[in-house]
Design an enzyme around this catalytic site. Structure first.
Site, PDB file in Angstrom:
ATOM      1  N   HIS A 147      -1.893   2.661  -6.167  1.00 50.72           N
ATOM      2  CA  HIS A 147      -1.323   1.403  -5.720  1.00 50.72           C
ATOM      3  C   HIS A 147      -1.566   0.247  -6.679  1.00 50.72           C
ATOM      4  O   HIS A 147      -1.038  -0.850  -6.456  1.00 50.72           O
ATOM      5  CB  HIS A 147      -1.833   1.060  -4.321  1.00 50.72           C
ATOM      6  CG  HIS A 147      -0.740   0.620  -3.399  1.00 50.72           C
ATOM      7  ND1 HIS A 147      -0.819   0.729  -2.025  1.00 50.72           N
ATOM      8  CD2 HIS A 147       0.469   0.052  -3.643  1.00 50.72           C
ATOM      9  CE1 HIS A 147       0.282   0.262  -1.474  1.00 50.72           C
ATOM     10  NE2 HIS A 147       1.080  -0.162  -2.435  1.00 50.72           N
ATOM     11  N   ASP A 170       0.108   0.753   4.690  1.00 45.40           N
ATOM     12  CA  ASP A 170      -1.038   1.378   4.039  1.00 45.40           C
ATOM     13  C   ASP A 170      -2.175   1.520   5.050  1.00 45.40           C
ATOM     14  O   ASP A 170      -2.288   0.710   5.974  1.00 45.40           O
ATOM     15  CB  ASP A 170      -1.493   0.469   2.885  1.00 45.40           C
ATOM     16  CG  ASP A 170      -2.316   1.170   1.828  1.00 45.40           C
ATOM     17  OD1 ASP A 170      -3.069   2.107   2.166  1.00 45.40           O
ATOM     18  OD2 ASP A 170      -2.227   0.766   0.646  1.00 45.40           O
ATOM     19  N   HIS A 172      -5.097   1.112   3.942  1.00 46.86           N
ATOM     20  CA  HIS A 172      -6.066   0.220   3.294  1.00 46.86           C
ATOM     21  C   HIS A 172      -5.423  -1.110   2.946  1.00 46.86           C
ATOM     22  O   HIS A 172      -4.217  -1.180   2.694  1.00 46.86           O
ATOM     23  CB  HIS A 172      -6.605   0.874   2.021  1.00 46.86           C
ATOM     24  CG  HIS A 172      -7.052   2.291   2.201  1.00 46.86           C
ATOM     25  ND1 HIS A 172      -6.185   3.366   2.086  1.00 46.86           N
ATOM     26  CD2 HIS A 172      -8.264   2.811   2.496  1.00 46.86           C
ATOM     27  CE1 HIS A 172      -6.835   4.488   2.300  1.00 46.86           C
ATOM     28  NE2 HIS A 172      -8.102   4.190   2.556  1.00 46.86           N
ATOM     29  N   ASP A 174      -6.281  -2.998   0.240  1.00 45.29           N
ATOM     30  CA  ASP A 174      -6.172  -3.117  -1.220  1.00 45.29           C
ATOM     31  C   ASP A 174      -6.268  -4.572  -1.682  1.00 45.29           C
ATOM     32  O   ASP A 174      -5.549  -5.005  -2.585  1.00 45.29           O
ATOM     33  CB  ASP A 174      -4.855  -2.512  -1.708  1.00 45.29           C
ATOM     34  CG  ASP A 174      -4.797  -1.004  -1.522  1.00 45.29           C
ATOM     35  OD1 ASP A 174      -5.853  -0.391  -1.274  1.00 45.29           O
ATOM     36  OD2 ASP A 174      -3.693  -0.426  -1.614  1.00 45.29           O
ATOM     37  N   HIS A 187      -7.008   0.252  -7.954  1.00 43.43           N
ATOM     38  CA  HIS A 187      -5.999   0.509  -6.925  1.00 43.43           C
ATOM     39  C   HIS A 187      -6.470   0.084  -5.547  1.00 43.43           C
ATOM     40  O   HIS A 187      -5.711   0.148  -4.583  1.00 43.43           O
ATOM     41  CB  HIS A 187      -5.535   1.969  -6.935  1.00 43.43           C
ATOM     42  CG  HIS A 187      -6.629   2.984  -6.878  1.00 43.43           C
ATOM     43  ND1 HIS A 187      -6.730   3.925  -5.880  1.00 43.43           N
ATOM     44  CD2 HIS A 187      -7.663   3.215  -7.704  1.00 43.43           C
ATOM     45  CE1 HIS A 187      -7.784   4.701  -6.100  1.00 43.43           C
ATOM     46  NE2 HIS A 187      -8.358   4.280  -7.204  1.00 43.43           N
ATOM     47  N   ASP A 278       2.264   3.134   0.882  1.00 49.17           N
ATOM     48  CA  ASP A 278       1.287   4.149   0.496  1.00 49.17           C
ATOM     49  C   ASP A 278       1.430   5.331   1.446  1.00 49.17           C
ATOM     50  O   ASP A 278       1.394   5.156   2.666  1.00 49.17           O
ATOM     51  CB  ASP A 278      -0.120   3.566   0.576  1.00 49.17           C
ATOM     52  CG  ASP A 278      -1.185   4.456  -0.039  1.00 49.17           C
ATOM     53  OD1 ASP A 278      -1.126   5.685   0.168  1.00 49.17           O
ATOM     54  OD2 ASP A 278      -2.090   3.920  -0.711  1.00 49.17           O
ATOM     55  N   ASP A 280      -0.613   7.390   2.370  1.00 51.89           N
ATOM     56  CA  ASP A 280      -1.755   7.580   3.266  1.00 51.89           C
ATOM     57  C   ASP A 280      -1.686   6.701   4.521  1.00 51.89           C
ATOM     58  O   ASP A 280      -2.560   6.765   5.381  1.00 51.89           O
ATOM     59  CB  ASP A 280      -3.087   7.416   2.540  1.00 51.89           C
ATOM     60  CG  ASP A 280      -3.444   5.976   2.166  1.00 51.89           C
ATOM     61  OD1 ASP A 280      -2.889   5.027   2.755  1.00 51.89           O
ATOM     62  OD2 ASP A 280      -4.289   5.808   1.271  1.00 51.89           O
ATOM     63  N   GLU A 323       0.656   7.255  -4.188  1.00 54.45           N
ATOM     64  CA  GLU A 323      -0.502   8.049  -3.753  1.00 54.45           C
ATOM     65  C   GLU A 323      -0.201   9.476  -3.278  1.00 54.45           C
ATOM     66  O   GLU A 323      -1.006  10.070  -2.567  1.00 54.45           O
ATOM     67  CB  GLU A 323      -1.306   7.306  -2.670  1.00 54.45           C
ATOM     68  CG  GLU A 323      -1.940   6.018  -3.141  1.00 54.45           C
ATOM     69  CD  GLU A 323      -3.141   6.227  -4.062  1.00 54.45           C
ATOM     70  OE1 GLU A 323      -3.527   7.387  -4.302  1.00 54.45           O
ATOM     71  OE2 GLU A 323      -3.695   5.215  -4.546  1.00 54.45           O
TER      72      GLU A 323
END
Length: 381
Positions: A147, A170, A172, A174, A187, A278, A280, A323
């Site tokens: 990312h 996402d 996360h 980030d 990232h 992302d 994830d 990712e």
């Protein structure tokens, strides 16, 4: 966040307004030879079935603990991305490769930040490509890779569309700064370099002198958060950044989340949307081949609803998909499932629906003459 993996980017673009093709130079960076691929797509804005897509894929990797994201773009291509877009009415064209000059002796910054010069300079080149694409009437699809590439894609996008808004899907946030990160991985930090409100909290890293913060806190919304570091939580709360965690999605439902997202970002005025997605964000049962999976993520239906609704605004101007890491899959089936999911995210962002993504019919065909059909039938009998 403490993510592992490295940047493999696929840059793509998708035109709203113009119908002619525009080319641009492609460059690269890496250790040995690290490469990105650029994809460009074009369509007549508001013209059903008129998409024109140009694509090229090229991986890029660093020496990190958990390599493999350099194989993500190839896996997504092999999963049928281009055919899927073609079946949606897209016309495809390859624009070639981006390759980057290696950065020798890319030492840690502050004994912690990993590959600052490589990441910074590569993103600078990426920003230039995205800026050229957008200014030529394209919107850009960037497939990675981790990312950190969003530093380049959003910076480049903002040069031509300074009023853009960002939807960041996402697990996360980030949004660690180089001074709050515990892993040193860039990232887990891209948003901190982009946010104007954090400008005085982010030191200038080697290779990052070109970056100018280009978005403000009211212009970004997070969806799907469920693994946020304490400094990141502090930033989200104290800088009034809107986010919808998985708990919020459970509580409100994905329809209400998207309604509130659009009210916040485009309720008062329409402006270009940059979707940074992302893989994830999905539950690991759906996307196991990724570097930092977190249980309790988006369902398939929630993820598709997000992208379908963004497409329906007519304002999607750029998309990052990051990712996918085939080497972290426990089996070939897991790797293929994750890549296929990435294809679904991209395709639904450009018009595929769960009712079926088809070239739009203007009208149904009618027979020339019922009498003629009857005569033919008599002859056949």
């Amino acid at each position: 966040m403490g993510r592992n993996g490295e940047e493999d980017e696929v840059v793509g673009s998708h035109d709203w307004a113009r119908r002619e093709h525009v080319g641009f130079p492609l460059v690269g960076d890496g250790e040995g030879e690290k490469r990105w691929r650029a994809s460009c797509s074009r369509c007549g804005r508001g013209v059903a079935g008129a998409w024109r897509v140009s694509a090229a894929f090229l991986p890029r990797s660093e020496k990190v603990k958990r390599k493999g994201v350099e194989y993500g773009p190839a896996a997504i291509r092999e999963a049928g991305l281009m055919k899927r877009l073609s079946n949606l009415g897209c016309r495809l064209k390859d624009f070639g490769d981006l390759s980057f000059t290696p950065v020798p002796k890319d030492d840690l910054y502050n004994n912690l930040i990993v590959n600052p010069r490589s990441v910074g300079l590569a993103n600078q080149e990426l920003a230039e490509v995205v800026s050229r694409a957008v200014s030529s009437g394209y919107s850009c699809v960037t497939v990675g890779g981790d990312h950190s590439l969003a530093i380049g894609t959003i910076s480049g996008h903002a040069r031509h569309c300074p009023d853009l808004c960002v939807i960041w899907v996402d697990a996360h946030a980030d949004i660690n700064t180089p001074l709050t990160t515990s892993s040193g991985n860039l990232h887990g930090q891209p948003v901190s370099f982009l946010l104007r409100e954090l400008q005085d909290k982010v030191p200038q890293l080697p290779g990052f002198s070109w970056i100018k913060p280009c978005i403000s806190s009211p212009s970004i919304v997070y969806i799907g958060l469920r693994d946020v570091d304490p400094p990141e939580h502090f930033i989200l709360k104290n800088y009034d950044i809107q986010y919808f965690s998985m708990r919020d999605i459970d509580r409100l439902g994905i329809q209400k989340v998207m309604e509130q997202t659009f009210d916040l970002l485009i309720g008062k005025r329409q402006r270009p949307i940059h979707l940074s997605f992302d893989i994830d964000a999905f539950d690991p049962t759906l996307a196991p081949a990724t570097g930092t999976p977190v249980v309790g993520g988006l369902t398939y239906r929630e993820g598709m609803y997000i992208t379908e609704e963004i497409h329906n605004t007519g304002l999607l101007s750029a998309l990052d998909l990051v990712e996918v890491n085939p080497q972290l899959a426990a089996s070939e089936e897991e790797a293929k499932a994750t890549a296929s999911l990435a294809v679904d995210v991209i395709a639904s962002s450009f018009g595929q629906t769960r009712e079926g993504g088809h070239i739009v019919y203007d009208q149904l065909p009618t027979p020339n003459s019922p009498d003629e059909s009857e005569r033919e039938e008599r002859v056949r009998i």
